[in-house]
Design a protein around this motif. Structure first.
Motif, PDB file in Angstrom:
ATOM      1  N   LYS A 111       0.808  -1.221   0.000  1.00  0.00           N
ATOM      2  CA  LYS A 111       0.000   0.000   0.000  1.00  0.00           C
ATOM      3  C   LYS A 111       0.847   1.280   0.000  1.00  0.00           C
ATOM      4  O   LYS A 111       0.405   2.324  -0.469  1.00  0.00           O
ATOM      5  CB  LYS A 111      -0.967  -0.006   1.181  1.00  0.00           C
ATOM      6  CG  LYS A 111      -2.025  -1.116   1.104  1.00  0.00           C
ATOM      7  CD  LYS A 111      -3.097  -0.822   0.077  1.00  0.00           C
ATOM      8  CE  LYS A 111      -4.149  -1.923   0.022  1.00  0.00           C
ATOM      9  NZ  LYS A 111      -5.184  -1.686  -0.989  1.00  0.00           N
ATOM     10  N   ALA A 115       0.399   5.183  -1.422  1.00  0.00           N
ATOM     11  CA  ALA A 115       0.234   6.150  -0.317  1.00  0.00           C
ATOM     12  C   ALA A 115       1.261   7.271  -0.448  1.00  0.00           C
ATOM     13  O   ALA A 115       0.937   8.459  -0.317  1.00  0.00           O
ATOM     14  CB  ALA A 115       0.390   5.439   1.019  1.00  0.00           C
ATOM     15  N   THR A 132      -9.350   8.981   4.832  1.00  0.00           N
ATOM     16  CA  THR A 132      -9.434   7.701   4.132  1.00  0.00           C
ATOM     17  C   THR A 132     -10.164   6.658   4.965  1.00  0.00           C
ATOM     18  O   THR A 132     -10.487   6.888   6.131  1.00  0.00           O
ATOM     19  CB  THR A 132      -8.024   7.201   3.733  1.00  0.00           C
ATOM     20  OG1 THR A 132      -8.172   6.233   2.693  1.00  0.00           O
ATOM     21  CG2 THR A 132      -7.276   6.575   4.903  1.00  0.00           C
ATOM     22  N   THR A 134     -10.062   2.334   5.986  1.00  0.00           N
ATOM     23  CA  THR A 134      -9.160   1.179   5.925  1.00  0.00           C
ATOM     24  C   THR A 134      -9.895  -0.052   6.420  1.00  0.00           C
ATOM     25  O   THR A 134     -10.784   0.054   7.274  1.00  0.00           O
ATOM     26  CB  THR A 134      -7.860   1.418   6.732  1.00  0.00           C
ATOM     27  OG1 THR A 134      -6.874   0.468   6.354  1.00  0.00           O
ATOM     28  CG2 THR A 134      -8.077   1.339   8.232  1.00  0.00           C
ATOM     29  N   TRP A 139      -3.800  -0.307   4.562  1.00  0.00           N
ATOM     30  CA  TRP A 139      -3.850   0.937   3.791  1.00  0.00           C
ATOM     31  C   TRP A 139      -3.786   2.141   4.731  1.00  0.00           C
ATOM     32  O   TRP A 139      -3.037   3.090   4.496  1.00  0.00           O
ATOM     33  CB  TRP A 139      -5.114   0.974   2.911  1.00  0.00           C
ATOM     34  CG  TRP A 139      -5.426   2.352   2.394  1.00  0.00           C
ATOM     35  CD1 TRP A 139      -6.571   3.074   2.626  1.00  0.00           C
ATOM     36  CD2 TRP A 139      -4.588   3.197   1.573  1.00  0.00           C
ATOM     37  NE1 TRP A 139      -6.505   4.298   2.016  1.00  0.00           N
ATOM     38  CE2 TRP A 139      -5.286   4.394   1.355  1.00  0.00           C
ATOM     39  CE3 TRP A 139      -3.324   3.056   1.022  1.00  0.00           C
ATOM     40  CZ2 TRP A 139      -4.768   5.449   0.606  1.00  0.00           C
ATOM     41  CZ3 TRP A 139      -2.794   4.111   0.276  1.00  0.00           C
ATOM     42  CH2 TRP A 139      -3.514   5.283   0.067  1.00  0.00           C
ATOM     43  N   LEU A 143      -0.933   5.073   4.641  1.00  0.00           N
ATOM     44  CA  LEU A 143      -1.204   6.500   4.426  1.00  0.00           C
ATOM     45  C   LEU A 143      -0.779   7.325   5.643  1.00  0.00           C
ATOM     46  O   LEU A 143      -0.302   8.453   5.498  1.00  0.00           O
ATOM     47  CB  LEU A 143      -2.689   6.738   4.099  1.00  0.00           C
ATOM     48  CG  LEU A 143      -2.964   8.122   3.524  1.00  0.00           C
ATOM     49  CD1 LEU A 143      -2.348   8.300   2.136  1.00  0.00           C
ATOM     50  CD2 LEU A 143      -4.465   8.434   3.460  1.00  0.00           C
ATOM     51  N   SER A 225      -8.343  10.212   0.056  1.00  0.00           N
ATOM     52  CA  SER A 225      -7.356   9.353  -0.604  1.00  0.00           C
ATOM     53  C   SER A 225      -7.865   7.912  -0.599  1.00  0.00           C
ATOM     54  O   SER A 225      -8.293   7.418   0.445  1.00  0.00           O
ATOM     55  CB  SER A 225      -6.052   9.477   0.198  1.00  0.00           C
ATOM     56  OG  SER A 225      -5.044   8.741  -0.404  1.00  0.00           O
ATOM     57  N   GLY A 227      -7.232   3.795  -1.417  1.00  0.00           N
ATOM     58  CA  GLY A 227      -6.083   2.882  -1.444  1.00  0.00           C
ATOM     59  C   GLY A 227      -6.099   1.834  -2.540  1.00  0.00           C
ATOM     60  O   GLY A 227      -5.188   1.011  -2.633  1.00  0.00           O
ATOM     61  N   SER A 228      -7.138   1.847  -3.389  1.00  0.00           N
ATOM     62  CA  SER A 228      -7.219   0.835  -4.443  1.00  0.00           C
ATOM     63  C   SER A 228      -8.203   1.307  -5.509  1.00  0.00           C
ATOM     64  O   SER A 228      -8.535   2.496  -5.557  1.00  0.00           O
ATOM     65  CB  SER A 228      -7.671  -0.497  -3.820  1.00  0.00           C
ATOM     66  OG  SER A 228      -7.583  -1.536  -4.771  1.00  0.00           O
ATOM     67  N   VAL A 233      -4.293   4.605  -8.926  1.00  0.00           N
ATOM     68  CA  VAL A 233      -3.766   3.791  -7.816  1.00  0.00           C
ATOM     69  C   VAL A 233      -3.139   2.506  -8.376  1.00  0.00           C
ATOM     70  O   VAL A 233      -2.039   2.106  -7.980  1.00  0.00           O
ATOM     71  CB  VAL A 233      -4.889   3.458  -6.803  1.00  0.00           C
ATOM     72  CG1 VAL A 233      -4.352   2.579  -5.689  1.00  0.00           C
ATOM     73  CG2 VAL A 233      -5.505   4.732  -6.238  1.00  0.00           C
TER      74      VAL A 233
END
Ligand SMILES: Cc1ncc(COP(=O)(O)O)c(C=O)c1O
Length: 426
Positions: A111, A115, A132, A134, A139, A143, A225, A227-228, A233
Motif C-alpha cells: 500500500k 500512499a 481515508t 481502511t 492501507w 497512508l 485518498s 487505497g485501491s 492507484v
C-alpha cells in the motif's frame, strides 16, 4: 538456483506504467452520481488533489515518478524477488515458484507504493488533511506513514470488525500521528445511520469510504485518498511488476502463471500489468489469476455494471464487477478483501478474458498460510494467503502433469499484525 534476485537501487523504475495506453479497448467512463453523465475531471476536485485527477485520466504509456517519491521508495524498494525453494520442496513440485515480497514496505504491505505518491501530490497542492478508509489497517497505516513523511494530517475510518480484530494496526496509525475512528462512527451523517441501528455494526469498506468522503467534502483543507480501485492507484503499483520483470531476467526465468489476491485490485494489477504489456505487445503467453474470498465473491459472482464505490452513493458511478453497494461482507479476517466492487480496469480484463478470477474459502487460505510459513518462514497477510492457496493448487497441478511451470505471485503483505486472526482462524 539463485534464491534472491538483485535488489540494486537501479532496478527501481523511474516511471509508472499505464496499461490503458496498450489495451485494445477501455472500460466505460465513470459517471457523475447526480447527472449520470460522463464525469468531468474538474468534478472530482472537491474530493481529490488535481495532480491525482490528472494521473487518473491520462492515456500516456508512462508517467514519471517524481524525485522525492523515488527517494521515499528507496527506503524499501526494490523489494525482493524470492525463489520459493522451501515451498517447492514442501510441495515436491517441478514448478518454479517465485514471489515479490511487498511486506518489506514501511508498514508491511504494497500500500505504501500509492500512499507515498498520493501524499506527495496532496502536499504539493497545500492540502492539510487526507481522509481515508481502511479495512485490515494496511492501507490506513501506509497512508499514516506517508502523511507524516510529507507533513499532512491523516484521518482514518477503520472498519469496526478489523478495528477490533487488529488493534496493532490501529496503534501503528496512531503512532504515526493519524486520527483513527471505528466505522460506522457516530461522527458523520452516513456513519450515524448505521451506528444508531447497531453500535456494534461490523462495518464495511463501502461505509468507511462514505464517511471519509463526507469529511473531505465538508472541509476545504481536506482531500480524500483511496487505497485501491482507481486507475491511478493501480498505475502507482506497477513499480512491483516493472521490478519483477528485471529481476526475473537476472535469474533467467519467464512466468507462465501470475497470481495475486484482489480486494479492489491494486496489488494484483501492480504485478500483472507490466507483464500484460508483454502479453499484449509481444504475444507472450501468461495465465493471469486474480483470487478473492468466497465470502466476498465480486468477480466470480458479481455483475458487471455501473455502481457506486461507496455505500452512501456519494462517489462517482464506476463500471465494474460489483455485489451491490449495499452488500456487507461477512466479518472474515481478510479485511482488505471485504469490498463490494472491483477496479474497473481489472473488471474489464476479466470481461476480455485476459484475467481469470477464482475464489477461496477462509479455511483454505489459513491452511495455505501455514504451509507457507513453515516452508518459507514468512507469515503472510490473510489477504495475500488467497494468492498462496492458488499457487499451491497450480504447483500441485504442475506436479501431476510433470511440467516445469514458472509461477510468480505477489506476497502483498506480511501477517505479523494479523496474528490474532490466525489465533482465531482454523
Ligand atoms: C496485504 C494486502 N493485500 C491485498 C489487499 C487488497 O487490496 P488490493 O486488491 O487493492 O491490493 C490489501 C488491502 O488492504 C492488503 O492489505
Amino acid at each position: 538456483m539463485i534464491r534472491f534476485a538483485s535488489q540494486k537501487k537501479d532496478l527501481l523504475p523511474s516511471q509508472f506504467y499505464n496499461l490503458k495506453a496498450d489495451l485494445p479497448s477501455l472500460p466505460p467512463p465513470p459517471l457523475n452520481p447526480q447527472t449520470k453523465e460522463a464525469l468531468k475531471p474538474e468534478e472530482l476536485e472537491v474530493i481529490f488533489p488535481r495532480g491525482f485527477i490528472a494521473q487518473e485520466g491520462t492515456l500516456d504509456s508512462f508517467v514519471a515518478i517524481p524525485g522525492e517519491v523515488r527517494a521515499a521508495y528507496e527506503l524499501y524498494r526494490p523489494t525482493p524477488l524470492i525463489y520459493a525453494a522451501g515451498l517447492k520442496k514442501a510441495l515436491d513440485t517441478p514448478a518454479h515458484i517465485l514471489y515479490k515480497y511487498e511486506g518489506v514496505g514501511p508498514t508491511g504491505s504494497h500500500k505504501s507504493n500509492t500512499a507515498i505518491m498520493q501524499a506527495y501530490l496532496a502536499a504539493q497542492e497545500g492540502v492539510e488533511i487526507l481522509t481515508t478508509e481502511t479495512g485490515a489497517g494496511q492501507w490506513g497505516s501506509a497512508l499514516a506513514h506517508a502523511g507524516s513523511f510529507f507533513g499532512l494530517k491523516v484521518k482514518v475510518f477503520m472498519v469496526r470488525v478489523s478495528y477490533r480484530q487488529k488493534p496493532g494496526r490501529k496503534t501503528m496509525m496512531k503512532l504515526f500521528g493519524a486520527e483513527v475512528e471505528e466505522s460506522p462512527s457516530p461522527s458523520t451523517k452516513i456513519g450515524k445511520k448505521f451506528y444508531q441501528e447497531d453500535p456494534n455494526h461490523p462495518g464495511s469498506l463501502g461505509i468507511a469510504i462514505s464517511e471519509a468522503v463526507e469529511v473531505a467534502v465538508k472541509h476545504p483543507e481536506a482531500k480524500y485518498s483511496l487505497g485501491s480501485v482507481l486507475d491511478a492507484v493501480l498505475m502507482h503499483q506497477t513499480v512491483i511488476g516493472q521490478e519483477a520483470i528485471k529481476q526475473l531476467e537476472q535469474v533467467g526465468l519467464q512466468p507462465d502463471i501470475i497470481i495475486g489476491c484482489v480486494g479492489g485490485g491494486s496489488n494484483f494489477a501492480g504485478l500483472a500489468f507490466p507483464f500484460l504489456r508483454q502479453h499484449l505487445k509481444e504475444g507472450r503467453e501468461i495465465k493471469f489469476i486474480a483470487v478473492e474470498p468466497v465470502a466476498c465473491p465480486t468477480l466470480t459472482k458479481g455483475n458487471l455494471r455501473y455502481d457506486h464505490g461507496d455505500t452512501a452513493g456519494m462517489t462517482p458511478l464506476l463500471f465494474m464487477f460489483t455485489l451491490g453497494m449495499e452488500f456487507i461482507p461477512p466479518p472474515i479476517h481478510s479485511g482488505g478483501l471485504r469490498y463490494h466492487g472491483m477496479a474497473p480496469l481489472v473488471s474489464h480484463l476479466v470481461k476480455l478474458g485476459l484475467v481469470q478470477p477464482m475464489a477461496c474459502s477462509q479455511e483454505k487460505i489459513f491452511a495455505a498460510a501455514k504451509i507457507f510459513l513453515q516452508s518459507e518462514g514468512i507469515l503472510p497477510a490473510p489477504e495475500s494467503s488467497h494468492a498462496i492457496a492458488v499457487v499451491i493448487d497450480e504447483a500441485l497441478r504442475a506436479r501431476e502433469e510433470k511440467q516445469e511451470k514458472v509461477i510468480l505471485f505477489n506476497l502483498s503483505g506480511h501477517g505479523f499484525l494479523d496474528i490474532s486472526a490466525y489465533d482465531q482462524g482454523k
